[in-house]
Design a protein around this motif. Structure first.
Motif, PDB file in Angstrom:
ATOM      1  N   HIS A 106      76.733  52.430  29.508  1.00 12.15           N
ATOM      2  CA  HIS A 106      77.470  53.609  29.044  1.00 12.15           C
ATOM      3  C   HIS A 106      76.513  54.744  28.665  1.00 12.15           C
ATOM      4  N   ILE A 107      75.333  54.391  28.146  1.00 10.27           N
ATOM      5  CA  ILE A 107      74.323  55.413  27.849  1.00 10.27           C
ATOM      6  C   ILE A 107      73.906  56.094  29.150  1.00 10.27           C
ATOM      7  N   ILE A 108      73.742  55.312  30.211  1.00 12.08           N
ATOM      8  CA  ILE A 108      73.363  55.860  31.521  1.00 12.08           C
ATOM      9  C   ILE A 108      74.462  56.785  32.049  1.00 12.08           C
ATOM     10  N   VAL A 109      75.718  56.325  31.968  1.00 11.89           N
ATOM     11  CA  VAL A 109      76.852  57.132  32.442  1.00 11.89           C
ATOM     12  C   VAL A 109      76.964  58.431  31.647  1.00 11.89           C
ATOM     13  N   LEU A 110      76.907  58.334  30.321  1.00 10.63           N
ATOM     14  CA  LEU A 110      76.994  59.521  29.466  1.00 10.63           C
ATOM     15  C   LEU A 110      75.892  60.524  29.797  1.00 10.63           C
ATOM     16  N   SER A 111      74.675  60.028  29.943  1.00 11.53           N
ATOM     17  CA  SER A 111      73.532  60.899  30.230  1.00 11.53           C
ATOM     18  C   SER A 111      73.708  61.599  31.568  1.00 11.53           C
ATOM     19  N   PHE A 112      74.229  60.885  32.562  1.00  9.20           N
ATOM     20  CA  PHE A 112      74.442  61.479  33.883  1.00  9.20           C
ATOM     21  C   PHE A 112      75.537  62.547  33.826  1.00  9.20           C
TER      22      PHE A 112
END
Length: 201
Positions: A106-112
């Motif tokens: 979710h951190i990866i998705v949010l950052s993207f």
């Protein structure tokens, strides 16, 4: 049937601590969706090609510029955090609330999501109209949670100017998107996996 009275609507300021995790995420995603829509409309009014804006070039300089800026920003930010008291860089606990208990995916998705939406608006649309300097002032002003402290405000302005600079150097929106993504993701991971000092509960 009761008549709706707009004068009865009350708006009050809500702190991040008053939002549960679900509302915090809804607020974040809605804000990013609005950012993307405004950026998209602005780009279309400027008669720019969305396909051209998001075209990934064959040259690897986009990757080097993006990751290079991210590395510099992270080194500067981590160096500053060693010597500056926490109060001087306080964002009101927003980043901590967003990343502390978030799963890695979710951190990866949010950052993207954040990097694509914000770079479309700020580099793709605003910088095209106002240039990197005024875009960076607007970018810093939008990150209102930092404005109480000059160090994070200066850092946000400098990051924005750096993102604008690598956009000019590469001619590709993917360079600032990659840099923005890497910065947010790595800082998110640092917050997520940061150990509390011993003796604290």
């Amino acid at each position: 049937m009761k008549k709706f009275d707009i004068r009865k609507i009350r708006v009050r300021k809500v702190t991040v601590d008053e939002l549960d995790d679900r509302m915090l995420l809804i607020n974040l995603y809605m804000t990013q969706a609005l950012t993307f829509i405004i950026g998209l409309i602005w780009v279309l009014f400027q008669r720019q090609s969305i396909i051209h804006l998001f075209h990934f070039p064959k040259e690897l300089n986009v990757v080097w510029f993006g990751l290079g800026l991210a590395a510099v920003v992270l080194l500067v930010d981590l160096s500053i955090s060693r010597f500056v008291p926490d109060e001087a860089a306080d964002d009101g606990g927003v980043n901590d609330r967003i990343f502390r208990e978030r799963p890695i995916w979710h951190i990866i998705v949010l950052s993207f999501v954040v990097s694509v939406c914000e770079e479309l608006l700020f580099r793709g649309a605003l910088q095209h109209a106002f240039g990197p300097y005024w875009t960076s002032i607007i970018f810093a002003a939008i990150h209102v949670r930092y404005l109480k402290h000059w160090i994070p405000t200066g850092l946000v302005f400098s990051i924005s100017y750096g993102l604008g600079w690598i956009y000019i150097q590469t001619g590709s929106l993917w360079a600032p998107i990659l840099a923005h993504f890497a910065i947010d993701m790595i800082m998110g991971f640092i917050i997520r996996f940061r150990r509390e000092p011993k003796g604290q509960l």
